[in-house]
Design a protein around this motif. Structure first.
Motif, mmCIF file in Angstrom:
data_model
loop_
_atom_site.group_PDB
_atom_site.id
_atom_site.type_symbol
_atom_site.label_atom_id
_atom_site.label_comp_id
_atom_site.label_asym_id
_atom_site.label_seq_id
_atom_site.Cartn_x
_atom_site.Cartn_y
_atom_site.Cartn_z
ATOM 1 N N CYS A 52 0.821 -1.225 0.000
ATOM 2 C CA CYS A 52 0.000 0.000 0.000
ATOM 3 C C CYS A 52 0.848 1.265 0.000
ATOM 4 N N GLY A 63 -12.758 -3.491 9.921
ATOM 5 C CA GLY A 63 -12.612 -2.144 9.363
ATOM 6 C C GLY A 63 -13.264 -1.062 10.207
ATOM 7 N N GLY A 161 -10.456 3.715 3.665
ATOM 8 C CA GLY A 161 -10.032 3.041 2.434
ATOM 9 C C GLY A 161 -10.555 1.615 2.330
ATOM 10 N N ALA A 162 -11.625 1.309 3.067
ATOM 11 C CA ALA A 162 -12.147 -0.066 3.126
ATOM 12 C C ALA A 162 -12.426 -0.656 1.742
ATOM 13 N N ILE A 165 -8.393 -0.774 -1.449
ATOM 14 C CA ILE A 165 -7.035 -1.343 -1.401
ATOM 15 C C ILE A 165 -6.533 -1.580 -2.828
ATOM 16 N N THR A 181 -4.976 5.830 7.094
ATOM 17 C CA THR A 181 -5.951 5.219 6.177
ATOM 18 C C THR A 181 -6.371 3.887 6.783
ATOM 19 N N THR A 182 -7.675 3.635 6.745
ATOM 20 C CA THR A 182 -8.150 2.367 7.298
ATOM 21 C C THR A 182 -8.568 1.418 6.177
ATOM 22 N N LEU A 183 -8.445 0.123 6.462
ATOM 23 C CA LEU A 183 -8.823 -0.931 5.513
ATOM 24 C C LEU A 183 -9.734 -1.930 6.208
ATOM 25 N N LYS A 189 -14.688 -7.893 0.543
ATOM 26 C CA LYS A 189 -13.887 -6.753 0.093
ATOM 27 C C LYS A 189 -12.855 -7.249 -0.938
#
Ligand SMILES: *Cc1c(COP(=O)(O)O)cnc(C)c1O
Length: 372
Positions: A52, A63, A161-162, A165, A181-183, A189
């Motif tokens: 990333c 998430g 950013g779920a 990616i 940033t979160t995933l 997903k």
């Protein structure tokens, strides 16, 4: 009436090609006896950060927890305002409210479905602590304009950013933008676990340390509690599974883009729908391929596709300012017209890498048939 099953997700098909590797990865964790964090999770976090383009990646329970922990790391609490779009999955807003802060909605850009920086600007006050753009459907938000606003007002930027990616913008990877940033690794997903999972990316060492503490009771692992934290860790089984899938992600994203390209060529000019708009600076990863269906025909098209075996989804049917849980914020119908219009018009059609050419043909033909 021709009928062919076309699913929105087919995890069994995705896993079939990886079965030997997945079984070995799972067996390896079972044999190791280490299930929470540890070397398997660290190894995945390292690979994730690298893929990333971020300095740090931390695996967490899901998430939603990733958002909660990221907001905590930015110091969000009572009295703070956090700007988010009302056209998003509820977790983006819910986590702000859970921390006792006030979600402040700003409307979206109708082209991209992402937060409109001009609308954000109108909502900034001296209480604004964080702006939370959502990279909706797999396309990065207008991060440069949002960063400029954040810098001018001393506000932090946290990207949800779920759904994104693997996406890039102006040649820069997802992890190069925002303070955090979160995933999500929810199974459907673009990179999915076999259960719940999430992660937080950052390039900031101080924020990284806070995230590390907060996900593990505010201690980061020992019995010295420096902060009030939560218990939300990625487990080793999920990390091992994700590590098998991560090297496939770039090819899967390319296949989603190929499918999007096919639909663009097959559906361009079809009256009654607008195809998704991708900004030239963005490389989209098409978590969803989302049509706008005009003239109140969305639900009829959805039903028509369903009769032909084609699954579709409405993400999202209601803007969050109109949800009963968020009525206390005082917004009403008409306050965020672009978000409300999107809720009435959007229809996401199957776009997963596992689709075959006959399935893609069937989807496109069924949509065209509806409009003749
Ligand atoms: C999936 C998703 C989340 C939440 O992820 P979970 O892992 O289900 O908690 C948050 N925001 C967006 C935009 C999502 O799509």
């Amino acid at each position: 009436m021709p009928l062919m099953k076309v699913p929105m997700a087919d995890l069994a098909a995705q896993h079939a090609g990886l079965r030997t590797q997945l079984d070995a990865a799972i067996a390896g964790v079972m044999d190791s006896g280490g299930f929470i964090l540890g070397p398997t999770v660290e190894s995945f976090e390292k690979a994730l950060a690298e893929s990333c383009g971020a300095k740090h990646a931390f695996g967490v329970g899901n998430g939603t927890d990733a958002l909660l922990i990221a907001l905590k790391a930015l110091g969000v609490g009572p009295g703070d305002e956090v700007i988010t779009p009302p056209f998003t999955f509820v977790a983006t807003v819910e986590t702000v409210a859970l921390l006792g802060a006030t979600p402040v909605f700003a409307d979206i850009d109708p082209d991209t479905f992402n937060l409109d920086p001009e609308k954000v600007k109108e909502k900034i006050t001296e209480r604004t602590k964080v702006i939370v753009p959502v990279h909706l459907f797999g396309q990065l938000a207008e991060m440069e304009a949002l960063q400029t606003l954040a810098d001018a007002h001393g506000i932090s930027l946290l990207a949800d950013g779920a759904q994104a990616i693997g996406a890039t913008r102006s040649g820069k990877p997802l992890g190069a933008f925002a303070d955090l940033t979160t995933l999500s690794f929810y199974p459907t997903k673009n990179l999915g676990a076999a259960g719940d999972g999430g992660a937080i990316l950052t390039n900031d060492d101080a924020l990284a340390e806070k995230v590390r503490l907060f996900r593990f009771h505010g201690s980061g692992g020992g019995y010295l509690y420096k902060e009030i934290g939560v218990c939300s860790r990625l487990d080793a089984l999920q990390a091992a599974i994700l590590q098998v899938k991560l090297p496939k992600l770039a090819a899967w994203s390319a296949e989603r883009r190929d499918n999007a390209c096919f639909f663009r060529s097959e559906l361009d000019g079809t009256p009654g729908i607008t195809l998704p708009i991708c900004r030239p600076e963005n490389v989209h990863v098409y978590h969803q391929f989302t049509l706008r269906v005009h003239s109140g025909q969305r639900d009829a098209l959805k039903a028509f596709l369903g009769e032909r075996g084609v699954s579709s989804g409405v993400f999202y049917p209601e803007a969050l300012h109109l949800a009963p849980a968020y009525a206390y914020l005082g917004a009403g119908r008409g306050d965020f017209p672009e978000s409300e219009r999107a809720c009435a018009e959007v229809l996401s059609i199957p776009i997963i890498p596992e689709l075959t050419r006959p399935q893609l043909d069937h989807v496109a033909a069924s949509i065209r048939e509806f409009f003749v």
